[in-house]
Design a protein around this motif. Structure first.
Motif, PDB file in Angstrom:
ATOM      1  N   PRO A 245      -5.018  -9.896  -6.211  1.00 41.54           N
ATOM      2  CA  PRO A 245      -5.552  -8.576  -5.869  1.00 41.54           C
ATOM      3  C   PRO A 245      -4.701  -7.502  -6.530  1.00 41.54           C
ATOM      4  CG  PRO A 245      -5.015  -9.855  -3.898  1.00 41.54           C
ATOM      5  CD  PRO A 245      -4.583 -10.674  -5.053  1.00 41.54           C
ATOM      6  N   TYR A 246      -5.345  -6.520  -7.136  1.00 41.92           N
ATOM      7  CA  TYR A 246      -4.578  -5.439  -7.736  1.00 41.92           C
ATOM      8  C   TYR A 246      -3.858  -4.683  -6.624  1.00 41.92           C
ATOM      9  CZ  TYR A 246      -6.935  -6.315 -12.146  1.00 41.92           C
ATOM     10  OH  TYR A 246      -7.388  -6.900 -13.306  1.00 41.92           O
ATOM     11  N   TYR A 247      -2.633  -4.252  -6.933  1.00 45.05           N
ATOM     12  CA  TYR A 247      -1.848  -3.644  -5.866  1.00 45.05           C
ATOM     13  C   TYR A 247      -2.599  -2.441  -5.292  1.00 45.05           C
ATOM     14  CZ  TYR A 247       1.866  -1.783  -3.085  1.00 45.05           C
ATOM     15  OH  TYR A 247       2.587  -1.316  -2.018  1.00 45.05           O
ATOM     16  N   GLY A 248      -2.819  -2.456  -3.976  1.00 46.64           N
ATOM     17  CA  GLY A 248      -3.549  -1.374  -3.312  1.00 46.64           C
ATOM     18  C   GLY A 248      -4.995  -1.750  -3.015  1.00 46.64           C
ATOM     19  N   MET A 249      -5.469  -2.837  -3.586  1.00 44.96           N
ATOM     20  CA  MET A 249      -6.871  -3.246  -3.388  1.00 44.96           C
ATOM     21  C   MET A 249      -6.903  -4.313  -2.299  1.00 44.96           C
ATOM     22  SD  MET A 249      -9.985  -3.070  -4.194  1.00 44.96           S
ATOM     23  CE  MET A 249     -11.316  -4.076  -3.565  1.00 44.96           C
ATOM     24  N   ARG A 250      -7.173  -3.868  -1.075  1.00 45.73           N
ATOM     25  CA  ARG A 250      -7.078  -4.826   0.035  1.00 45.73           C
ATOM     26  C   ARG A 250      -8.350  -4.835   0.874  1.00 45.73           C
ATOM     27  NH1 ARG A 250      -5.943  -0.820   3.560  1.00 45.73           N
ATOM     28  NH2 ARG A 250      -5.617   0.918   2.172  1.00 45.73           N
ATOM     29  N   THR A 251      -9.450  -4.363   0.299  1.00 44.54           N
ATOM     30  CA  THR A 251     -10.666  -4.245   1.111  1.00 44.54           C
ATOM     31  C   THR A 251     -11.735  -5.261   0.696  1.00 44.54           C
ATOM     32  OG1 THR A 251     -11.377  -2.509  -0.400  1.00 44.54           O
ATOM     33  CG2 THR A 251     -10.332  -1.787   1.635  1.00 44.54           C
ATOM     34  N   THR A 280       1.466  -3.525   2.429  1.00 40.55           N
ATOM     35  CA  THR A 280       2.209  -2.497   3.174  1.00 40.55           C
ATOM     36  C   THR A 280       3.315  -1.870   2.327  1.00 40.55           C
ATOM     37  OG1 THR A 280       3.271  -4.407   4.152  1.00 40.55           O
ATOM     38  CG2 THR A 280       1.786  -3.163   5.573  1.00 40.55           C
ATOM     39  N   SER A 281       3.936  -2.639   1.447  1.00 42.66           N
ATOM     40  CA  SER A 281       4.915  -2.077   0.502  1.00 42.66           C
ATOM     41  C   SER A 281       4.953  -2.988  -0.715  1.00 42.66           C
ATOM     42  CB  SER A 281       6.311  -2.013   1.133  1.00 42.66           C
ATOM     43  OG  SER A 281       6.846  -3.325   1.201  1.00 42.66           O
ATOM     44  N   GLN A 282       5.560  -2.474  -1.792  1.00 43.07           N
ATOM     45  CA  GLN A 282       5.670  -3.279  -3.011  1.00 43.07           C
ATOM     46  C   GLN A 282       6.462  -4.550  -2.757  1.00 43.07           C
ATOM     47  OE1 GLN A 282       6.243   0.141  -5.907  1.00 43.07           O
ATOM     48  NE2 GLN A 282       6.741  -1.648  -7.143  1.00 43.07           N
ATOM     49  N   THR A 283       7.508  -4.410  -1.916  1.00 43.16           N
ATOM     50  CA  THR A 283       8.369  -5.569  -1.653  1.00 43.16           C
ATOM     51  C   THR A 283       7.588  -6.653  -0.916  1.00 43.16           C
ATOM     52  OG1 THR A 283      10.104  -3.958  -1.370  1.00 43.16           O
ATOM     53  CG2 THR A 283      10.629  -6.211  -0.692  1.00 43.16           C
ATOM     54  N   VAL A 284       6.852  -6.230   0.118  1.00 52.85           N
ATOM     55  CA  VAL A 284       6.090  -7.213   0.905  1.00 52.85           C
ATOM     56  C   VAL A 284       5.037  -7.889   0.007  1.00 52.85           C
ATOM     57  CG1 VAL A 284       4.436  -7.433   2.815  1.00 52.85           C
ATOM     58  CG2 VAL A 284       6.456  -5.995   3.076  1.00 52.85           C
ATOM     59  N   PHE A 285       4.373  -7.089  -0.799  1.00 57.61           N
ATOM     60  CA  PHE A 285       3.335  -7.624  -1.698  1.00 57.61           C
ATOM     61  C   PHE A 285       3.969  -8.603  -2.700  1.00 57.61           C
ATOM     62  CE2 PHE A 285       0.728  -7.442  -5.552  1.00 57.61           C
ATOM     63  CZ  PHE A 285      -0.533  -7.691  -5.041  1.00 57.61           C
ATOM     64  N   GLY A 286       5.108  -8.186  -3.284  1.00 59.80           N
ATOM     65  CA  GLY A 286       5.807  -9.026  -4.269  1.00 59.80           C
ATOM     66  C   GLY A 286       6.268 -10.344  -3.648  1.00 59.80           C
ATOM     67  N   ARG A 316      -2.435   4.146  -5.976  1.00 62.78           N
ATOM     68  CA  ARG A 316      -1.117   3.588  -5.692  1.00 62.78           C
ATOM     69  C   ARG A 316      -0.217   3.811  -6.896  1.00 62.78           C
ATOM     70  NH1 ARG A 316      -0.396   0.361  -1.045  1.00 62.78           N
ATOM     71  NH2 ARG A 316      -2.221   0.749   0.221  1.00 62.78           N
ATOM     72  N   LYS A 317       0.901   4.469  -6.681  1.00 60.12           N
ATOM     73  CA  LYS A 317       1.801   4.765  -7.796  1.00 60.12           C
ATOM     74  C   LYS A 317       2.805   3.619  -7.958  1.00 60.12           C
ATOM     75  CE  LYS A 317       0.012   8.763  -8.732  1.00 60.12           C
ATOM     76  NZ  LYS A 317      -1.337   8.165  -8.758  1.00 60.12           N
TER      77      LYS A 317
END
Ligand SMILES: C[S@@+](CC[C@H](N)C(=O)[O-])C[C@H]1O[C@@H](n2cnc3c(N)ncnc32)[C@H](O)[C@@H]1O
Length: 372
Positions: A245-251, A280-286, A316-317
């Protein structure tokens, strides 16, 4: 064999089955197809741990390779399973007739303003009969193909000539939220069409299974790829071609809520997003991604190639290249190359009819190999 000859003698990919049902942020068939065509050897197995609508699985099939897919979204899994279906249009049409014969009165038909405006009463009634029949039994490849054909036709634009979709005016790619959709339809006095589901199924089945497609071998499984227990594969894999999923795409699930309803979900928007990577954050996603790469390593052959197409969405920046690089650090995977793949075109989203807030931006292609 999955390709046909054009007048110019150039080989043309058979893409009809791949287009059986649209999906968010799907990558073009050419992407996994060319990689596997150029570099994979006979018999090598292919895995996609974020299978989506099964583009990688279908590309593997066209190349005669066994393919395994995992996705936590039941809609994605249902579409992916159709990409591996060994069936024919005749069998799909017969499966449809059998269900309609056996299920004459649906046990439950959703009610309320949305449903009254989204589907003609008779169409909804028949859809519920097909839904209940498929929920009861979707074992055969013909039924899996039928299910994906119905999902693909469930919602889309109203056609001026021959109808292709069952719904009132809707986007094809995602399901509109009920309150917004009802206002949209009422304002424009749009009424749900009284379409013939069986002839739409027939036309779509004949299109998807018109050409002879290479016999498929493989499976598409529902599971959370962050869990090792989701990776029960019959064979070690030599190729992993995927796009998380692209970061920020969670729907993925709320945006597909109507298709999810057809597969047994609630008749209201489901916002639970179960087993999706957390944003929720870049770290959690990573961390979630790192876990998936580690699970992939446990089912990969030494020297296996991991090819990842990755991006982020506009609101998402983040630096997607940095994010993907970090997710591979201190892992069993050795980064080989990281290239900018350009920008995802708006056309891929096909979300023209209703407003969409999450257009993808820059994309990157990453190649890594399993350290021996
Ligand atoms: C970018 S899409 C993949 C699209 C795919 N390449 C295609 O062409 O259709 C990412 C997919 O990852 C799935 N996903 C997100 N989190 C997941 C998880 N933890 N486990 C398995 N799948 C997950 C989503 O449901 C979505 O289908």
């Amino acid at each position: 064999m999955g390709q046909s000859e054009t007048k110019s003698g150039k080989r043309k990919l058979n893409t009809a089955l791949n287009a059986v049902c649209p999906y968010f942020t799907m990558f073009p068939l050419e992407f996994p197809y060319r990689i596997l065509q150029q570099y994979a050897s006979r018999g090598e197995a292919v895995l996609d741990p974020f299978a989506g609508r099964g583009t990688t699985l279908y590309a593997a099939r066209l190349n005669g390779l066994p393919a395994y897919g995992i996705d936590s979204n039941p809609v994605a899994v249902a579409i992916s399973q159709a990409k591996l279906a060994n069936t024919s249009s005749g069998r799909v049409i017969r499966a449809c007739a059998t269900i309609l014969d056996e299920y004459r009165t649906p046990k439950r038909v959703p009610t309320g303003d949305f449903w009254k405006n989204a589907f003609h009463e008779d169409v909804l009634h028949m859809l519920c009969r097909l839904r209940e029949g498929l929920l009861e039994n979707c074992e055969s490849d013909a039924r899996k193909a039928l299910r994906a054909i119905l999902l693909g036709a469930l919602h889309g634009p109203l056609n001026k000539c021959e109808p292709s979709y069952f719904s009132n005016q809707c986007p094809r790619t995602f399901a509109p939220k009920p309150a917004y959709a009802v206002t949209f339809w009422r304002k424009r006095r749009l009424l749900p069409p009284d379409v013939d589901i069986v002839s739409i199924v027939r036309r779509r089945a004949q299109r998807c299974f018109a050409d002879e497609v290479t016999v498929a071998s493989g499976v598409a499984l529902q599971g959370d790829s962050q869990r090792a227990s989701s990776f029960v594969l019959p064979k070690r894999v030599s190729w992993i071609v995927t796009s998380p999923p692209y970061y920020g795409m969670r729907t993925y699930i709320p945006d597909q809520w109507l298709r999810w309803w057809f597969l047994g979900g609630p008749d209201t928007v489901d916002y639970s997003n179960a087993h999706q990577l957390a944003h929720t954050s870049q770290t959690v996603f990573g961390d979630g991604l790192r876990q998936v790469w580690s699970n992939c390593a446990s089912v990969a052959k030494p020297g296996c190639r991991l090819v990842v197409r990755f991006g982020a969405i506009n609101d998402r920046k983040v630096d997607p290249a940095q994010l993907i690089k970090e997710s591979l650090q201190d892992s069993a995977w050795r980064l080989l190359t990281l290239r900018n793949a350009g920008s995802a075109s708006a056309g891929k989203r096909q979300a023209d009819t209703f407003v969409s807030s999450s257009d993808p931006i820059e994309e990157y292609d990453v190649w890594a190999t399993l350290a021996v």
